[in-house]
Each structure stands twice: as structure tokens, then as C-alpha cells.
Design a protein around this motif. Structure first.
Motif, PDB file in Angstrom:
ATOM      1  N   LEU A 172       0.854  -1.186   0.000  1.00 24.55           N
ATOM      2  CA  LEU A 172       0.000   0.000   0.000  1.00 24.55           C
ATOM      3  C   LEU A 172       0.890   1.237   0.000  1.00 24.55           C
ATOM      4  CD1 LEU A 172      -2.724   1.402   0.158  1.00 24.55           C
ATOM      5  CD2 LEU A 172      -2.634   1.163   2.656  1.00 24.55           C
ATOM      6  N   LEU A 173       0.888   1.950  -1.107  1.00 23.38           N
ATOM      7  CA  LEU A 173       1.683   3.170  -1.246  1.00 23.38           C
ATOM      8  C   LEU A 173       0.764   4.367  -1.045  1.00 23.38           C
ATOM      9  CD1 LEU A 173       4.315   4.638  -1.957  1.00 23.38           C
ATOM     10  CD2 LEU A 173       3.651   4.493  -4.367  1.00 23.38           C
ATOM     11  N   VAL A 174       1.040   5.145  -0.021  1.00 27.95           N
ATOM     12  CA  VAL A 174       0.211   6.296   0.318  1.00 27.95           C
ATOM     13  C   VAL A 174       1.022   7.565   0.105  1.00 27.95           C
ATOM     14  CG1 VAL A 174      -1.132   7.428   2.121  1.00 27.95           C
ATOM     15  CG2 VAL A 174      -1.051   4.934   2.006  1.00 27.95           C
ATOM     16  N   THR A 175       0.449   8.516  -0.569  1.00 23.59           N
ATOM     17  CA  THR A 175       1.082   9.822  -0.763  1.00 23.59           C
ATOM     18  C   THR A 175       0.264  10.875  -0.029  1.00 23.59           C
ATOM     19  OG1 THR A 175      -0.152  10.163  -2.812  1.00 23.59           O
ATOM     20  CG2 THR A 175       2.037   9.170  -2.995  1.00 23.59           C
ATOM     21  N   PRO A 176       0.901  11.881   0.519  1.00 24.77           N
ATOM     22  CA  PRO A 176       0.147  12.911   1.255  1.00 24.77           C
ATOM     23  C   PRO A 176      -0.758  13.706   0.331  1.00 24.77           C
ATOM     24  CG  PRO A 176       2.441  13.555   1.001  1.00 24.77           C
ATOM     25  CD  PRO A 176       2.342  12.144   0.516  1.00 24.77           C
ATOM     26  N   SER A 177      -1.886  14.115   0.854  1.00 26.99           N
ATOM     27  CA  SER A 177      -2.822  14.905   0.054  1.00 26.99           C
ATOM     28  C   SER A 177      -2.283  16.298  -0.228  1.00 26.99           C
ATOM     29  CB  SER A 177      -4.165  15.000   0.786  1.00 26.99           C
ATOM     30  OG  SER A 177      -3.987  15.581   2.077  1.00 26.99           O
ATOM     31  N   GLN A 178      -1.430  16.806   0.654  1.00 22.84           N
ATOM     32  CA  GLN A 178      -0.802  18.107   0.471  1.00 22.84           C
ATOM     33  C   GLN A 178       0.664  18.002   0.864  1.00 22.84           C
ATOM     34  OE1 GLN A 178      -2.972  20.966   2.783  1.00 22.84           O
ATOM     35  NE2 GLN A 178      -4.755  20.968   1.426  1.00 22.84           N
ATOM     36  N   LEU A 179       1.538  18.613   0.064  1.00 22.44           N
ATOM     37  CA  LEU A 179       2.974  18.562   0.336  1.00 22.44           C
ATOM     38  C   LEU A 179       3.323  19.665   1.330  1.00 22.44           C
ATOM     39  CD1 LEU A 179       4.342  17.904  -3.272  1.00 22.44           C
ATOM     40  CD2 LEU A 179       3.910  16.252  -1.444  1.00 22.44           C
ATOM     41  N   GLN A 184       0.417  13.988   8.057  1.00 19.20           N
ATOM     42  CA  GLN A 184      -0.706  14.229   8.951  1.00 19.20           C
ATOM     43  C   GLN A 184      -1.347  12.887   9.285  1.00 19.20           C
ATOM     44  OE1 GLN A 184      -1.445  17.170  10.250  1.00 19.20           O
ATOM     45  NE2 GLN A 184       0.203  18.153   9.082  1.00 19.20           N
ATOM     46  N   TRP A 185      -1.584  12.654  10.564  1.00 16.18           N
ATOM     47  CA  TRP A 185      -2.104  11.358  10.988  1.00 16.18           C
ATOM     48  C   TRP A 185      -3.449  11.047  10.330  1.00 16.18           C
ATOM     49  CZ3 TRP A 185      -0.635   6.983  12.909  1.00 16.18           C
ATOM     50  CH2 TRP A 185      -1.560   6.115  13.469  1.00 16.18           C
ATOM     51  N   ASN A 186      -4.302  12.044  10.181  1.00 18.09           N
ATOM     52  CA  ASN A 186      -5.616  11.815   9.584  1.00 18.09           C
ATOM     53  C   ASN A 186      -5.498  11.371   8.126  1.00 18.09           C
ATOM     54  OD1 ASN A 186      -6.955  12.470  11.934  1.00 18.09           O
ATOM     55  ND2 ASN A 186      -7.156  14.632  11.411  1.00 18.09           N
ATOM     56  N   ASP A 187      -4.461  11.852   7.409  1.00 18.60           N
ATOM     57  CA  ASP A 187      -4.273  11.423   6.022  1.00 18.60           C
ATOM     58  C   ASP A 187      -3.990   9.929   5.950  1.00 18.60           C
ATOM     59  OD1 ASP A 187      -4.693  13.978   5.223  1.00 18.60           O
ATOM     60  OD2 ASP A 187      -2.585  14.477   4.903  1.00 18.60           O
ATOM     61  N   LEU A 188      -3.154   9.431   6.853  1.00 19.65           N
ATOM     62  CA  LEU A 188      -2.846   8.001   6.862  1.00 19.65           C
ATOM     63  C   LEU A 188      -4.073   7.168   7.215  1.00 19.65           C
ATOM     64  CD1 LEU A 188       0.630   8.046   8.652  1.00 19.65           C
ATOM     65  CD2 LEU A 188       0.189   7.685   6.231  1.00 19.65           C
ATOM     66  N   VAL A 189      -4.832   7.623   8.209  1.00 21.28           N
ATOM     67  CA  VAL A 189      -6.031   6.882   8.613  1.00 21.28           C
ATOM     68  C   VAL A 189      -7.054   6.859   7.486  1.00 21.28           C
ATOM     69  CG1 VAL A 189      -7.956   6.831  10.238  1.00 21.28           C
ATOM     70  CG2 VAL A 189      -5.656   7.366  11.053  1.00 21.28           C
ATOM     71  N   ASP A 190      -7.267   8.009   6.838  1.00 21.89           N
ATOM     72  CA  ASP A 190      -8.248   8.072   5.753  1.00 21.89           C
ATOM     73  C   ASP A 190      -7.815   7.213   4.567  1.00 21.89           C
ATOM     74  OD1 ASP A 190      -9.714   9.775   7.303  1.00 21.89           O
ATOM     75  OD2 ASP A 190      -9.010  11.606   6.319  1.00 21.89           O
ATOM     76  N   ALA A 191      -6.510   7.216   4.254  1.00 22.43           N
ATOM     77  CA  ALA A 191      -6.027   6.405   3.138  1.00 22.43           C
ATOM     78  C   ALA A 191      -6.234   4.920   3.413  1.00 22.43           C
ATOM     79  CB  ALA A 191      -4.549   6.702   2.878  1.00 22.43           C
ATOM     80  N   LEU A 192      -5.957   4.488   4.627  1.00 24.73           N
ATOM     81  CA  LEU A 192      -6.146   3.083   4.971  1.00 24.73           C
ATOM     82  C   LEU A 192      -7.628   2.709   4.967  1.00 24.73           C
ATOM     83  CD1 LEU A 192      -4.881   0.435   5.869  1.00 24.73           C
ATOM     84  CD2 LEU A 192      -4.974   1.245   8.227  1.00 24.73           C
ATOM     85  N   THR A 193      -8.472   3.589   5.495  1.00 25.28           N
ATOM     86  CA  THR A 193      -9.913   3.314   5.512  1.00 25.28           C
ATOM     87  C   THR A 193     -10.464   3.211   4.097  1.00 25.28           C
ATOM     88  OG1 THR A 193     -10.112   4.491   7.619  1.00 25.28           O
ATOM     89  CG2 THR A 193     -12.131   4.132   6.367  1.00 25.28           C
ATOM     90  N   TYR A 194     -10.049   4.136   3.227  1.00 25.58           N
ATOM     91  CA  TYR A 194     -10.525   4.097   1.840  1.00 25.58           C
ATOM     92  C   TYR A 194     -10.044   2.830   1.135  1.00 25.58           C
ATOM     93  CZ  TYR A 194     -10.846   5.166  -3.123  1.00 25.58           C
ATOM     94  OH  TYR A 194     -11.104   5.100  -4.463  1.00 25.58           O
ATOM     95  N   THR A 195      -8.801   2.431   1.390  1.00 35.65           N
ATOM     96  CA  THR A 195      -8.262   1.225   0.755  1.00 35.65           C
ATOM     97  C   THR A 195      -9.046  -0.014   1.172  1.00 35.65           C
ATOM     98  OG1 THR A 195      -6.061   2.223   0.694  1.00 35.65           O
ATOM     99  CG2 THR A 195      -6.186  -0.161   0.450  1.00 35.65           C
TER     100      THR A 195
END
Length: 254
Positions: A172-179, A184-195
């Protein structure tokens, strides 16, 4: 031999405390720090009023010998002895001309802790005592402390059981929504939930939808299948035939 002879006369509890002279370089360094007490305590004084007593009260709660020393000071006050005969004089080495703040209490953010190691020496003596050229005294207590940094670079790893003979099936390759320079912890949680949600949707088989009301609404999931290229299908045998073979293909007739 001199101390042994004195104990024979004055008793075994007698202790001789020698006096010795400091080397010139050390005496100069100690003198600079001794005379810069006002600069050393300027930040702490603004925060605590009397930083020496504030530090003493805190250290006495966790250091047994410092507690005894605090009791001595309290007893002197109880017997109405001259307070200036026993004051607290902090010294911090090495001496610095700038950003010289006492590290025994909270210090400014501009203080560089990684510049050098620091020795905090606190003398209990008369307030009128000048920078010493000769030293004579008793060591009450000593200890070493590490001041934690405010920011640390950390890494996270997870240990889990899996078959040692199989390689991981999915990355699972996750990239930040904003550079922004950091995660941001919420970005990681949201990416995992969506996956996980997407994986559940893609895991639905056609047989599971064939008899459901959604079958007619999901053309992207269900489509006709044929071995002959005369209808729009997702996959058929023609995909694996050569171009010349497809051009000469003749559909079967009933």
C-alpha cells in the motif's frame, strides 16, 4: 598522617577538609561565571521570582541529600540566624557571553543544548563571597541529567505473524494529500480506511450480484461474455488471436 593524628586527639568522626588553589585557566572560567549570576538567572527570575529557592525546593523532593540541606536552611531560619550567611549561588560552566541561561529550570527556545555539555555547580555560601581563587568545601550531592529534546525524528514499525515462505502480496503506497513537509495522521487513517472499503467492493464476485437488484445497474461489473467477436464484451477469444485471423473470421450460422 595529619588527619590520623587529629582523629586520635579529636575522635574518629573528625574530618579534615583541605584547601587547594585553582589553576589560572579554571579560576578565570569560574570567576567569569560567578560574576555573571545576574545574566545567568535573568530568564528564570522573570518566570519564578526566586529561581534558586524554586530549584532547591524541587530538587529536595527527589534527592535525599538535598532534602537534608533544605532542612538545614529551614532550621537556620527557625533559629533566626543571619540569612546572608548561607545563600544559594549558581554557577554554570562553560561560561558564555551570549544565550547564557540557567539549565536547571526551563530555558528560552533559543538555547542550543547540543552545543556542548554543561556543568551546573551550585555553591551554598555567604552571599558576600567573591569568586574563589582557593576552594575548600563539602560536596553535598551530585547527579547527571539528560534534558530531552523538544523534537525527535521517529520511525514506526509493526511486528506481525505471517508465513515465512510467502512474500507480501500487497504493498500500500500512500502519498500525502498536500505537500507540507510532514505527514498528517488523519491522512494516513483516511487512506487506509478508503483502501479497505475499496478492497471490499472489488472483492465482490459476479455470482454474488447476478440475482440481486443491482445486477442491471452495474454494467461495469457484469457484461456479456462470448467466444466470438460479434458483440461488445469485456474479454473474449478474439483478444488472443492474430489480427489477420480476426479479419477473416466468419461468425457461425444457425
Amino acid at each position: 598522617q595529619t588527619e590520623a593524628a587529629a582523629r586520635m586527639i579529636l575522635g574518629d568522626e573528625f574530618k579534615m577538609i583541605p584547601r587547594y588553589s585553582l589553576p589560572v585557566a579554571q579560576a578565570t572560567e569560574l570567576g567569569n561565571s560567578w560574576n555573571a549570576t545576574t545574566d545567568l538567572l535573568s530568564f528564570s527570575t522573570a518566570q519564578y521570582g526566586n529561581p534558586q529557592e524554586y530549584w532547591m525546593n524541587g530538587a529536595a523532593r527527589v534527592r535525599e541529600k538535598m532534602k537534608h540541606l533544605e532542612n538545614c536552611i529551614l532550621l537556620r531560619q527557625a533559629f533566626d540566624l543571619v540569612e546572608n550567611d548561607l545563600g544559594i549561588h549558581p554557577v554554570q560552566l562553560p561560561f558564555k557571553n551570549a544565550n547564557y541561561d540557567w539549565l536547571a529550570l526551563p530555558y528560552p527556545d533559543s538555547t542550543d543544548l547540543e552545543e556542548t555539555n554543561t556543568l551546573l555547580y551550585t555553591a551554598f555560601c555567604a552571599t558576600s563571597t567573591t569568586a574563589p581563587l582557593e576552594v575548600c568545601g563539602v560536596l553535598a550531592d551530585e547527579w547527571t541529567e539528560r534534558i530531552p529534546a523538544k523534537d525527535e525524528i521517529t520511525g514506526i514499525s509493526f511486528h506481525y505473524d505471517r508465513p515465512n515462505s510467502e512474500a507480501p502480496q500487497t504493498w500500500l503506497l500512500v502519498t500525502p494529500s498536500q505537500l507540507t513537509g510532514n505527514w498528517q495522521w488523519n491522512d494516513l487513517v483516511d487512506a487506509l480506511t478508503y483502501t479497505l472499503d475499496a478492497a471490499r467492493l472489488r472483492g465482490v464476485e459476479p455470482d454474488q450480484l447476478d440475482k440481486k437488484p443491482f445486477a442491471s445497474l452495474l454494467p461495469a461489473v457484469l457484461a456479456p461474455e462470448s467466444l466470438y467477436p460479434y458483440s461488445i464484451v469485456l474479454d473474449n477469444k478474439a483478444h488472443y488471436l492474430a489480427a489477420d485471423t480476426i479479419k477473416t473470421f466468419t461468425p457461425p450460422t444457425n
